[in-house]
Scaffold this active site. Structure first.
Site, PDB file in Angstrom:
ATOM      1  N   ASP A  15      38.377  39.373  47.103  1.00  0.00           N
ATOM      2  CA  ASP A  15      39.758  39.519  47.545  1.00  0.00           C
ATOM      3  C   ASP A  15      40.634  40.181  46.484  1.00  0.00           C
ATOM      4  O   ASP A  15      41.113  39.530  45.553  1.00  0.00           O
ATOM      5  CB  ASP A  15      40.296  38.117  47.872  1.00  0.00           C
ATOM      6  N   ASP A  69      44.021  45.785  49.474  1.00  0.00           N
ATOM      7  CA  ASP A  69      43.770  44.360  49.645  1.00  0.00           C
ATOM      8  C   ASP A  69      42.511  44.095  50.465  1.00  0.00           C
ATOM      9  O   ASP A  69      42.556  44.045  51.706  1.00  0.00           O
ATOM     10  CB  ASP A  69      44.985  43.715  50.337  1.00  0.00           C
TER      11      ASP A  69
END
Ligand SMILES: O=C(CNCCc1c[nH]c2ccccc12)Nc1scc(-c2ccccc2)c1C(=O)NCc1ccccc1
Length: 332
Positions: free
Chosen positions: A34, A218
């Site tokens: 992440d 992201d």
């Protein structure tokens, strides 16, 4: 040092899970890498059984190299109202052959129902900047920060794919994974994210509009949340598309042919195929209504360029040497 780990998409490319070895003997968990957060947290033996539904659990008591970080706690929440919190151990972590012997492994003692329901996701491995790690009283470093000095090159790369496995590489830029040149752009890390300027956008038969906006790369967010006026202009090209007020999201007839979405980085232009933007059914009960992979950002002040966008390119996350960090994009 350099290494490579295969990452596999869940249904509808909701997330991409990558095996990570933790402890001695190694306990293998499948984590969601992440670049939008900076905590390495895992489902653990300390969770109440009611919070676990099939996930693999890290059990520090079974690792001869695990050491508790006395008094340390962590607590994280995300824009979808999901959250988790717990305590902290240090242990050996190995990703694709790259190892760090005392990585902070944040074990969950509480997880929200969103994570409990996500049965194959055993936790997250944060790859944003360590400045937004949530461990208190003493902040911990990300895996990338910890291994940086041992890497052949100060980089990690993401090669995510549409409905197919891809790879995360550390310390090497694999030329076989992209075509043409890599276009680099400076990163503003002041909010702790890989934030950069998107040079502009275009779609279907409209000409490219040089209207720059800020966005973060992201890997931990499924969709691409872009400025509301751009999302509006895009879906006006799709017959039958509407903003579902209940979801606050655009939906459209599943048989729609969606235009490609072009985004700019510097002088380069990249294409998200319309097929990627026909993301999924809105809900299983209605096979005619589909949910868009491009959605309006939630007014947070920057776009969130999640997997829908990233999977159309090869992305280099470059910590840089003394200079500023930068992002590289290439076609593939
Ligand atoms: O947190 C991350 C990346 N890790 C996600 C981990 C994760 C969160 N649920 C998960 C569920 C499964 C797997 C991983 C995760 N990115 C960022 S930066 C700013 C925001 C934000 C802040 C305020 C408001 C909106 C966004 C988010 C955000 O909340 N994205 C998730 C999301 C999800 C749905 C809708 C919007 C944003």
């Amino acid at each position: 040092d350099s290494g490579s780990a295969k990452t596999t998409p869940e249904k509808d490319d909701l997330e991409y899970l990558t095996p990570v070895s933790i402890g001695t003997p190694p306990q293998v968990l499948n984590l969601d890498f992440d670049s939008g957060s900076s905590d390495l947290w895992v489902f653990s033996s300390e969770l109440p059984q009611s919070s676990v539904s099939g996930q693999s659990l890290y059990d520090p008591s079974k690792s001869s190299t695990a050491e508790e970080v006395q008094g340390a706690t962590w607590n994280i929440s995300y824009g979808d109202q999901s959250s988790s919190n717990g305590i902290v151990y240090r242990d050996v972590v190995n990703v694709g052959g790259v190892e760090f012997k005392s990585q902070a492994v944040e074990i969950a003692t509480t997880v929200s129902s969103q994570f409990t329901r996500d049965t194959n996701n055993d936790g997250l491995l944060g790859l944003a900047f360590s400045s937004i790690n949530t461990v208190q009283p003493q902040q911990e470093k990300t895996f990338f920060d910890n291994i940086l000095s041992n890497l052949d090159a100060p980089v990690w790369t993401a090669d995510l794919k549409y409905h197919a496995p891809g790879t995360y590489d550390f310390g090497v830029i694999d030329k076989s994974k992209y075509t043409g040149d890599i276009t680099y752009t400076d990163v503003d890390q002041s909010d702790g994210f890989w934030m950069f300027d998107v040079a502009g956008y275009g779609f279907g038969n409209s000409t490219f509009k040089a209207a720059p906006f800020k966005g973060i790369a992201d890997t931990g967010t499924t969709l691409a949340m872009i400025p509301a006026e751009i999302a509006g202009a895009y879906y006006r090209q799709v017959k039958g598309a509407k903003l579902d007020s209940q979801q606050g999201a655009y939906v459209f007839p599943c048989d729609s042919v969606l235009p490609d979405f072009i985004f700019g980085v510097g002088n380069a232009r990249y294409t998200i195929p319309g097929k990627f933007i026909n993301y999924s059914l809105l809900d299983e009960s209605d096979p005619t209504t589909c949910f868009g992979g491009l959605q309006p950002d939630m007014g947070i002040g920057f776009a969130i360029l999640g997997d829908i966008l990233l999977k159309s390119t090869f992305v280099v996350f470059d910590a840089g040497t003394e200079s500023t960090p930068r992002l590289g994009f290439a076609k593939k």
